[in-house]
Motif scaffolding. Structure first.
Motif, PDB file in Angstrom:
ATOM      1  N   LEU A   1     -10.693   5.076   2.564  1.00 24.00           N
ATOM      2  CA  LEU A   1      -9.393   5.460   2.007  1.00 24.00           C
ATOM      3  C   LEU A   1      -9.231   4.931   0.583  1.00 24.00           C
ATOM      4  O   LEU A   1      -8.720   5.629  -0.292  1.00 24.00           O
ATOM      5  N   ARG A   2      -9.687   3.704   0.349  1.00 26.45           N
ATOM      6  CA  ARG A   2      -9.630   3.128  -0.999  1.00 26.45           C
ATOM      7  C   ARG A   2     -10.465   3.964  -1.966  1.00 26.45           C
ATOM      8  O   ARG A   2     -10.056   4.241  -3.094  1.00 26.45           O
ATOM      9  N   PHE A   3     -11.636   4.370  -1.539  1.00 23.23           N
ATOM     10  CA  PHE A   3     -12.509   5.236  -2.324  1.00 23.23           C
ATOM     11  C   PHE A   3     -11.791   6.542  -2.661  1.00 23.23           C
ATOM     12  O   PHE A   3     -11.833   7.020  -3.800  1.00 23.23           O
ATOM     13  N   LEU A   4     -11.087   7.120  -1.679  1.00 17.79           N
ATOM     14  CA  LEU A   4     -10.356   8.375  -1.906  1.00 17.79           C
ATOM     15  C   LEU A   4      -9.244   8.204  -2.937  1.00 17.79           C
ATOM     16  O   LEU A   4      -9.008   9.110  -3.749  1.00 17.79           O
ATOM     17  N   VAL A   5      -8.569   7.071  -2.927  1.00 18.86           N
ATOM     18  CA  VAL A   5      -7.518   6.813  -3.914  1.00 18.86           C
ATOM     19  C   VAL A   5      -8.124   6.800  -5.314  1.00 18.86           C
ATOM     20  O   VAL A   5      -7.576   7.393  -6.251  1.00 18.86           O
ATOM     21  N   GLY A   6      -9.252   6.142  -5.470  1.00 21.01           N
ATOM     22  CA  GLY A   6      -9.936   6.127  -6.767  1.00 21.01           C
ATOM     23  C   GLY A   6     -10.337   7.527  -7.207  1.00 21.01           C
ATOM     24  O   GLY A   6     -10.166   7.894  -8.375  1.00 21.01           O
TER      25      GLY A   6
ATOM     26  N   THR B   1      -9.789   5.063 -16.014  1.00 16.90           N
ATOM     27  CA  THR B   1     -10.347   3.714 -16.144  1.00 16.90           C
ATOM     28  C   THR B   1      -9.660   2.890 -17.240  1.00 16.90           C
ATOM     29  O   THR B   1      -9.987   1.720 -17.412  1.00 16.90           O
ATOM     30  N   ALA B   2      -8.721   3.484 -17.958  1.00 11.23           N
ATOM     31  CA  ALA B   2      -8.015   2.756 -19.012  1.00 11.23           C
ATOM     32  C   ALA B   2      -7.028   1.739 -18.429  1.00 11.23           C
ATOM     33  O   ALA B   2      -6.665   0.770 -19.094  1.00 11.23           O
ATOM     34  N   PHE B   3      -6.610   1.949 -17.205  1.00 13.64           N
ATOM     35  CA  PHE B   3      -5.678   1.058 -16.504  1.00 13.64           C
ATOM     36  C   PHE B   3      -6.088   1.080 -15.039  1.00 13.64           C
ATOM     37  O   PHE B   3      -6.510   2.116 -14.537  1.00 13.64           O
ATOM     38  N   PRO B   4      -5.969  -0.041 -14.325  1.00 10.13           N
ATOM     39  CA  PRO B   4      -6.419  -0.066 -12.924  1.00 10.13           C
ATOM     40  C   PRO B   4      -5.428   0.617 -11.957  1.00 10.13           C
ATOM     41  O   PRO B   4      -4.863  -0.010 -11.057  1.00 10.13           O
ATOM     42  N   TYR B   5      -5.240   1.921 -12.162  1.00  9.98           N
ATOM     43  CA  TYR B   5      -4.317   2.686 -11.322  1.00  9.98           C
ATOM     44  C   TYR B   5      -4.678   2.610  -9.843  1.00  9.98           C
ATOM     45  O   TYR B   5      -3.808   2.464  -8.987  1.00  9.98           O
ATOM     46  N   SER B   6      -5.958   2.741  -9.549  1.00  9.25           N
ATOM     47  CA  SER B   6      -6.395   2.737  -8.145  1.00  9.25           C
ATOM     48  C   SER B   6      -6.083   1.415  -7.468  1.00  9.25           C
ATOM     49  O   SER B   6      -5.541   1.392  -6.360  1.00  9.25           O
ATOM     50  N   THR B   7      -6.432   0.322  -8.122  1.00  9.96           N
ATOM     51  CA  THR B   7      -6.186  -0.996  -7.539  1.00  9.96           C
ATOM     52  C   THR B   7      -4.694  -1.246  -7.360  1.00  9.96           C
ATOM     53  O   THR B   7      -4.257  -1.725  -6.312  1.00  9.96           O
ATOM     54  N   LEU B   8      -3.913  -0.903  -8.366  1.00 10.61           N
ATOM     55  CA  LEU B   8      -2.470  -1.060  -8.254  1.00 10.61           C
ATOM     56  C   LEU B   8      -1.918  -0.233  -7.094  1.00 10.61           C
ATOM     57  O   LEU B   8      -1.099  -0.715  -6.305  1.00 10.61           O
TER      58      LEU B   8
ATOM     59  N   ASN C   1      -2.932  -1.760  -3.711  1.00  8.20           N
ATOM     60  CA  ASN C   1      -2.220  -3.015  -3.473  1.00  8.20           C
ATOM     61  C   ASN C   1      -0.781  -2.767  -3.042  1.00  8.20           C
ATOM     62  O   ASN C   1      -0.279  -3.398  -2.105  1.00  8.20           O
ATOM     63  N   ILE C   2      -0.106  -1.850  -3.700  1.00 10.97           N
ATOM     64  CA  ILE C   2       1.295  -1.564  -3.363  1.00 10.97           C
ATOM     65  C   ILE C   2       1.389  -0.830  -2.031  1.00 10.97           C
ATOM     66  O   ILE C   2       2.164  -1.218  -1.146  1.00 10.97           O
ATOM     67  N   VAL C   3       0.604   0.222  -1.873  1.00 14.68           N
ATOM     68  CA  VAL C   3       0.646   0.997  -0.626  1.00 14.68           C
ATOM     69  C   VAL C   3       0.193   0.139   0.549  1.00 14.68           C
ATOM     70  O   VAL C   3       0.811   0.157   1.619  1.00 14.68           O
TER      71      VAL C   3
ATOM     72  N   GLY D   1      -9.784  -3.401   4.812  1.00 15.07           N
ATOM     73  CA  GLY D   1     -10.751  -2.606   4.067  1.00 15.07           C
ATOM     74  C   GLY D   1     -10.113  -1.848   2.922  1.00 15.07           C
ATOM     75  O   GLY D   1     -10.745  -1.595   1.902  1.00 15.07           O
ATOM     76  N   PHE D   2      -8.855  -1.485   3.099  1.00 13.82           N
ATOM     77  CA  PHE D   2      -8.120  -0.756   2.065  1.00 13.82           C
ATOM     78  C   PHE D   2      -7.775  -1.686   0.911  1.00 13.82           C
ATOM     79  O   PHE D   2      -7.977  -1.368  -0.250  1.00 13.82           O
ATOM     80  N   THR D   3      -7.234  -2.858   1.223  1.00 13.93           N
ATOM     81  CA  THR D   3      -6.887  -3.853   0.216  1.00 13.93           C
ATOM     82  C   THR D   3      -6.630  -5.194   0.886  1.00 13.93           C
ATOM     83  O   THR D   3      -5.864  -5.275   1.825  1.00 13.93           O
ATOM     84  N   THR D   4      -7.280  -6.247   0.406  1.00 18.21           N
ATOM     85  CA  THR D   4      -6.973  -7.572   0.936  1.00 18.21           C
ATOM     86  C   THR D   4      -5.668  -8.107   0.365  1.00 18.21           C
ATOM     87  O   THR D   4      -5.127  -9.087   0.858  1.00 18.21           O
ATOM     88  N   PHE D   5      -5.154  -7.443  -0.660  1.00 15.79           N
ATOM     89  CA  PHE D   5      -3.888  -7.885  -1.248  1.00 15.79           C
ATOM     90  C   PHE D   5      -2.768  -7.820  -0.217  1.00 15.79           C
ATOM     91  O   PHE D   5      -1.857  -8.654  -0.238  1.00 15.79           O
TER      92      PHE D   5
END
Length: 135
Positions: free
Chosen positions: A23-28, A41-48, A51-53, A86-90
């Protein structure tokens, strides 16, 4: 409720973790498709996003399990530790902070937040420095 065996618990976490990572891969991929590879890649949109979702979903899941019953340790292992881990440890980090704060341990929650951020970033730089010295 009985605890799953080590093998069963490991399978719950492994299956959920694989699905969460996918799922994390799909978000990216979605951000790259929406913005193009340069802007994505100019801003970490995927990671953000994850983390929020992921934190929202962890809150919903833990609240649901608390309100309606755990439905077994396997459910928690599959969804909270596996899929969301697996999606986010945050999301796990956010739950830890909320748990400490909810127990009234605000100083420990603040310390945990600060040390996690500082030590995490410092450790990343240390890892980079180690690899630069090897090359």
């Amino acid at each position: 409720m009985s605890q799953p065996s080590f093998l069963a618990a490991s399978l719950y976490v492994t299956l959920g973790g694989g699905f969460g990572a996918w799922l994390r891969f799909l978000v990216g991929r979605a951000w790259t498709a929406a913005l193009g590879p340069i802007r994505a890649t100019a801003f970490p949109y995927s990671t953000l996003t994850v983390n929020i979702v992921g934190s929202l979903l962890m809150g919903v899941l833990i609240g649901w399990l608390a309100r309606f019953g755990s439905h077994g340790e396997g459910t928690r292992l599959l969804l909270a530790v596996g899929v969301l881990g697996g999606f986010t440890t945050f999301s796990s980090f956010a739950l830890d902070v909320a748990t400490l704060a909810g127990r009234g341990e605000l100083g420990i929650a603040a310390f945990y937040t600060g040390i996690s951020m500082i030590a995490g970033v410092a450790s990343l730089y240390l890892g980079l420095a180690i690899m630069r010295s090897v090359a």
